[in-house]
Design an enzyme around this catalytic site. Structure first.
Site, PDB file in Angstrom:
ATOM      1  N   PRO A  17      -7.134  -3.940  -5.887  1.00  0.00           N
ATOM      2  CG  PRO A  17      -5.339  -5.005  -4.662  1.00  0.00           C
ATOM      3  CD  PRO A  17      -5.893  -3.301  -4.905  1.00  0.00           C
ATOM      4  CG  ASN A  18      -6.640  -9.678  -6.525  1.00  0.00           C
ATOM      5  OD1 ASN A  18      -6.383 -10.298  -7.437  1.00  0.00           O
ATOM      6  ND2 ASN A  18      -6.054  -9.454  -5.562  1.00  0.00           N
ATOM      7  NE  ARG A  25     -10.594 -11.837  -4.380  1.00  0.00           N
ATOM      8  CZ  ARG A  25     -10.157 -10.826  -3.838  1.00  0.00           C
ATOM      9  NH1 ARG A  25     -11.135  -9.656  -3.773  1.00  0.00           N
ATOM     10  NH2 ARG A  25      -9.350 -10.865  -2.831  1.00  0.00           N
ATOM     11  CE1 TYR A  30     -13.301 -10.542   0.023  1.00  0.00           C
ATOM     12  CE2 TYR A  30     -12.614 -12.280  -1.438  1.00  0.00           C
ATOM     13  CZ  TYR A  30     -12.505 -11.363  -0.420  1.00  0.00           C
ATOM     14  OH  TYR A  30     -11.096 -11.425   0.384  1.00  0.00           O
ATOM     15  CG  ASN A  81     -12.783  -3.112  -0.949  1.00  0.00           C
ATOM     16  OD1 ASN A  81     -11.859  -3.456  -0.365  1.00  0.00           O
ATOM     17  ND2 ASN A  81     -13.811  -4.098  -1.169  1.00  0.00           N
ATOM     18  CB  ALA A  84      -4.711  -7.465  -0.492  1.00  0.00           C
ATOM     19  CG  HIS A  87      -4.679  -6.266   4.850  1.00  0.00           C
ATOM     20  ND1 HIS A  87      -5.638  -6.023   5.870  1.00  0.00           N
ATOM     21  CD2 HIS A  87      -5.438  -7.063   3.982  1.00  0.00           C
ATOM     22  CE1 HIS A  87      -7.056  -6.360   5.332  1.00  0.00           C
ATOM     23  NE2 HIS A  87      -6.689  -7.182   4.328  1.00  0.00           N
ATOM     24  CG  ASP A  94       2.057   8.233   3.498  1.00  0.00           C
ATOM     25  OD1 ASP A  94       1.585   7.993   4.600  1.00  0.00           O
ATOM     26  OD2 ASP A  94       3.230   7.912   3.314  1.00  0.00           O
ATOM     27  CD  GLU A 105     -10.313   0.605   5.907  1.00  0.00           C
ATOM     28  OE1 GLU A 105     -10.020   1.624   6.428  1.00  0.00           O
ATOM     29  OE2 GLU A 105      -9.672  -0.575   5.918  1.00  0.00           O
ATOM     30  CG  HIS A 107     -12.529  -4.059   4.156  1.00  0.00           C
ATOM     31  ND1 HIS A 107     -11.625  -4.214   3.177  1.00  0.00           N
ATOM     32  CD2 HIS A 107     -12.161  -2.964   5.100  1.00  0.00           C
ATOM     33  CE1 HIS A 107     -10.517  -3.037   3.628  1.00  0.00           C
ATOM     34  NE2 HIS A 107     -11.068  -2.400   4.601  1.00  0.00           N
ATOM     35  NE  ARG A 114     -11.505 -13.405   4.790  1.00  0.00           N
ATOM     36  CZ  ARG A 114     -11.377 -12.835   3.582  1.00  0.00           C
ATOM     37  NH1 ARG A 114     -11.819 -11.766   3.098  1.00  0.00           N
ATOM     38  NH2 ARG A 114     -10.761 -13.488   2.706  1.00  0.00           N
TER      39      ARG A 114
HETATM   40  C1  DQA Z   1     -11.543  -7.061   0.866  1.00  0.00           C
HETATM   41  C2  DQA Z   1     -10.696  -7.786   2.235  1.00  0.00           C
HETATM   42  C3  DQA Z   1      -9.222  -7.820   1.939  1.00  0.00           C
HETATM   43  O1  DQA Z   1      -8.807  -8.512   3.097  1.00  0.00           O
HETATM   44  C4  DQA Z   1      -8.975  -8.489   0.651  1.00  0.00           C
HETATM   45  O2  DQA Z   1      -7.552  -8.717   0.422  1.00  0.00           O
HETATM   46  C5  DQA Z   1      -9.729  -7.973  -0.456  1.00  0.00           C
HETATM   47  C6  DQA Z   1     -10.944  -7.640  -0.219  1.00  0.00           C
HETATM   48  C7  DQA Z   1     -13.066  -7.018   1.433  1.00  0.00           C
HETATM   49  O3  DQA Z   1     -13.660  -6.284   0.471  1.00  0.00           O
HETATM   50  O4  DQA Z   1     -13.627  -7.953   2.010  1.00  0.00           O
HETATM   51  O5  DQA Z   1      -9.240  -8.238  -1.569  1.00  0.00           O
HETATM   52  O6  DQA Z   1     -11.295  -5.897   1.055  1.00  0.00           O
END
Ligand code: DQA
Length: 161
Positions: A17-18, A25, A30, A81, A84, A87, A94, A105, A107, A114
């Site tokens: 997401p996002n 953003r 990022y 990635n 959020a 977390h 699963d 994974e 980020h 952070r």
């Molecule tokens: C993220 C870190 C996450 O905490 C955050 O919610 C993101 C991006 C990162 O790429 O640093 O959406 O996964």
């Protein structure tokens, strides 16, 4: 490329997401690189390594889970990635545990530097490894490492004697 023009490895690249807003953003966290540019770099790198990357971005947990399930049928590994969902999504965790594909994974930001809640990843225990804080280069590092691990594994299985 493998024999007969086939690709050696197929990788699912998942953005949660996002991440569709990358470039716009919170660039301090990022960066300025857009998602399409990251995907293009990943596809190029995969091509150079005889691999193929299929990408998916979704803001919906169910779509991410469906893609992970589907990857059982075609993929050799996953770069993800989870945004959020990292977390708190036990459902995503699963799904990764269920398909048992090697996964990395990623980020973009250094989640450990952070807010407190970002230091917890419920995904980390079920993936092969994690890259954080290297911006878009983290994806490149993840793909490079994953392809190397897959090649090691194939050799170990007798792919090369
Ligand atoms: C993220 C870190 C996450 O905490 C955050 O919610 C993101 C991006 C990162 O790429 O640093 O959406 O996964």
């Amino acid at each position: 490329m493998g024999e007969g023009g086939t690709v050696a490895y197929r990788i699912l690249l998942i953005h949660g997401p996002n991440l569709n807003l990358l470039g716009d953003r919170e660039p301090a966290y990022y960066g300025n690189v857009k998602l399409e540019e990251i995907n293009a770099r990943m596809e190029r790198l995969a091509g150079e390594r005889g691999a193929e990357v299929r990408t998916l971005q979704s803001n919906s947990e169910g779509a991410l889970i469906d893609a992970i399930h589907d990857a059982r049928l075609w993929a050799d590994g996953i770069v993800i990635n989870p945004g959020a969902y990292t977390h708190y999504s036990y459902a995503l965790r699963d799904a990764l545990a269920a398909v048992r594909l090697p996964a990395v994974e990623v980020h973009l930001s250094n989640v450990h530097a952070r807010e407190e809640f970002r230091r917890i990843s419920v995904i980390a225990p079920v993936v092969t490894g994690t890259v954080a804080g290297l911006g878009w280069r983290g994806y490149v590092a993840a793909l490079d490492a994953l392809l190397g691990l897959l090649a090691d594994r194939r050799e170990g299985e007798g792919g090369q004697s």
